[in-house]
Design a protein around this motif. Structure first.
Motif, mmCIF file in Angstrom:
data_model
loop_
_atom_site.group_PDB
_atom_site.id
_atom_site.type_symbol
_atom_site.label_atom_id
_atom_site.label_comp_id
_atom_site.label_asym_id
_atom_site.label_seq_id
_atom_site.Cartn_x
_atom_site.Cartn_y
_atom_site.Cartn_z
ATOM 1 N N GLU A 1 0.766 -1.322 0.073
ATOM 2 C CA GLU A 1 -0.004 -0.144 0.091
ATOM 3 C C GLU A 1 1.006 1.286 0.123
ATOM 4 O O GLU A 1 0.605 2.169 -0.677
ATOM 5 N N VAL A 2 1.962 1.341 0.773
ATOM 6 C CA VAL A 2 2.793 2.590 0.906
ATOM 7 C C VAL A 2 3.525 2.661 -0.231
ATOM 8 O O VAL A 2 3.867 3.732 -0.774
ATOM 9 N N TRP A 3 4.320 1.739 -0.845
ATOM 10 C CA TRP A 3 5.396 1.866 -1.766
ATOM 11 C C TRP A 3 5.042 1.276 -2.935
ATOM 12 O O TRP A 3 5.589 1.351 -3.996
ATOM 13 N N GLY A 4 3.776 0.484 -3.267
ATOM 14 C CA GLY A 4 3.410 0.179 -4.463
ATOM 15 C C GLY A 4 4.409 -0.894 -5.007
ATOM 16 O O GLY A 4 4.786 -1.926 -4.353
ATOM 17 N N ALA A 5 4.743 -0.776 -6.471
ATOM 18 C CA ALA A 5 5.654 -1.650 -6.962
ATOM 19 C C ALA A 5 6.896 -1.508 -6.473
ATOM 20 O O ALA A 5 7.807 -2.731 -6.958
ATOM 21 N N ASP A 6 7.380 -0.665 -5.939
ATOM 22 C CA ASP A 6 8.714 -0.429 -5.177
ATOM 23 C C ASP A 6 8.912 -1.198 -3.962
ATOM 24 O O ASP A 6 9.881 -1.048 -3.333
ATOM 25 N N ALA A 7 7.910 -1.803 -3.469
ATOM 26 C CA ALA A 7 7.819 -2.421 -2.157
ATOM 27 C C ALA A 7 8.955 -3.657 -2.133
ATOM 28 O O ALA A 7 9.147 -4.286 -2.992
ATOM 29 N N GLU A 8 9.774 -3.514 -1.145
ATOM 30 C CA GLU A 8 10.746 -4.644 -0.885
ATOM 31 C C GLU A 8 10.244 -5.839 -0.920
ATOM 32 O O GLU A 8 10.581 -6.957 -1.434
ATOM 33 N N ARG A 9 9.035 -6.060 -0.159
ATOM 34 C CA ARG A 9 8.345 -7.308 0.238
ATOM 35 C C ARG A 9 7.078 -6.606 0.414
ATOM 36 O O ARG A 9 6.469 -6.139 1.522
ATOM 37 N N PRO A 10 6.172 -7.085 -0.463
ATOM 38 C CA PRO A 10 4.725 -6.447 -0.361
ATOM 39 C C PRO A 10 3.840 -6.457 0.862
ATOM 40 O O PRO A 10 3.148 -6.099 1.471
#
Lengths: 123, 202, 87
Positions: free
Chosen positions: C62-71
């Protein structure tokens, strides 16, 4: 807040101290034993809060208003002592004139006054 | 209490000309004392209280939580009250304790400044206040943990806690394997500051 | 307050304790904390009414979208009630 948002003139910029998610380098595992003057700055901040002159929020606000250059250029307690000074002036506890006069006197005591000050318990 | 990183220089402060910051500190201290707002002994007492606070306080809390399930339950329900039970002076600190398990690892950061449970851990290390730690821990905690030598199993979830307001945080690390026969004091000696921040496992 | 909340995407000036990276993001209430004086006013030495404080849990996705390190990893933060709306 992505980099693109920061470059969007239709949106206000994110505050510099609000660092979550910013690009940054590796965490360097640095630490040091705090010097006496640093601990005294901390002590004066804690005592001023206990006596009700300001809260941690006032201290933080002053630190934030010093800007990102101060964050990079000055050490933690160098910034804290400036924020302490500002909050005490705002609270009406000290005046800029009193501070300036006293700082001049302290410098006139000589470059080694720190040795005396460190050992003394009477201020 | 073991230190977690080797370089640990003392920053000298009394062997050169006074800096602007040091002159400011002396001036503020002298003026506050002269105005009767504080006393030299009050300042000294505050510094001594600061020196007395160290990760050993937090380690006592963790060792008790490992050996007393009822205490751990109270610690998780009301961290402040549980620490006070052990005689720890909490002042205005409001604590939330976070338990690491086989499936969850917790790590603490303050992205807005450098909030830290100082009554339990003493003053924070420089890296905790650094731009790199504050910026990256909420976005790539696993990468930050790897920089501390911490490699989490794939199945373990990470919970990052951003100290944004009035609570302070303490991680209850997982009890090391093979520590079943240790006394509470011996267990406390195993607990590191970095483990209680959550950048390492024990 | 609903169990799912969205952080307002305000960008006001001044002393704010709601991180920008969480503004506009939706999460679930992890726990309700007591009310604390509003830091946005305390910072300026002003009288500050108590405001309920909530711990909100957000997924990295939710916070980082596709950039999330581990969704599926999460971030938890304390957010004052005036910054939250039902999601």
């Amino acid at each position: 807040m992505s980099t693109e948002d920061q470059n969007d003139p239709t949106r206000p910029p994110k505050a510099w101290f609000d660092m979550g998610g910013d690009l940054a380098g590796a965490v360097v595992p640095e630490e040091h034993d705090y010097a006496l003057w640093e601990k005294r700055v901390d002590a004066l901040v804690m005592l001023s809060q206990k006596k009700g002159f300001f809260t941690v929020d006032g201290l933080r606000r002053a630190l934030e208003d010093m800007g990102p250059d101060a964050f990079e250029r000055l050490s933690y307690y160098e910034r804290w002592v400036a924020a302490l000074r500002r909050n005490l002036v705002e609270a009406g506890v000290l005046t800029p004139e009193e501070l300036a006069t006293r700082m001049e006197e302290i410098r006139a005591r000589g470059a080694t006054y720190g040795d005396v000050s460190a050992g003394a318990t009477d201020g | 209490m073991p230190h977690d990183h080797a370089p640990h220089p003392y920053r000298p402060d009394q062997d050169g000309p006074l800096t602007e910051a040091q002159v400011t500190e002396i001036a503020i201290r002298e003026l506050l004392i002269e105005k009767g707002i504080t006393t030299a002994s009050e300042v000294t007492a505050e510094v001594e209280a600061m020196d007395a606070r160290s990760p050993a306080q937090g380690a006592r809390v963790i060792a008790r939580a490992w050996t007393d399930a009822d205490f751990k339950a109270r610690l998780l329900a009301d961290g402040t009250a549980a620490c006070e039970e052990l005689g720890i002076e909490m002042g205005t600190l409001k604590l939330v304790a976070l338990e690491n398990t086989e499936t969850t690892h917790n790590v603490i950061v303050c992205t807005l400044c450098s909030c830290y449970p100082r009554n339990l851990l003493g003053l924070p290390p420089d890296w905790y206040k650094s731009r790199a730690y504050r910026s990256r821990t909420v976005k790539e905690p696993r990468a930050v943990l790897r920089e501390f030598g911490t490699r989490l199993p794939d199945k373990m979830a990470v919970r990052v806690h951003d100290s944004t307001a009035d609570m302070r945080y303490l991680v209850i690390p997982s009890r090391p394997e093979g520590s079943d026969t240790l006394t509470e004091d011996a267990l406390a000696a195993l607990v590191t500051r970095d483990g209680m921040i959550g950048v390492t496992q024990l | 307050m609903a169990d799912r909340v969205r952080v307002k995407s305000w960008m006001p000036p001044g002393h704010i304790r709601t991180p920008a990276y969480l503004r506009g993001k939706t999460g679930e209430i992890e726990r309700r904390l007591p009310a604390f004086p509003n830091p946005e006013l305390l910072a300026y030495h002003l009288p500050a009414p108590d405001i309920p404080l909530l711990r909100v849990r957000f997924t990295m996705e939710e916070v980082w979208g596709a950039d999330a390190e581990r969704p599926e990893d999460v971030i938890e933060a304390e957010i004052f009630a005036h910054w939250l709306e039902p999601a």
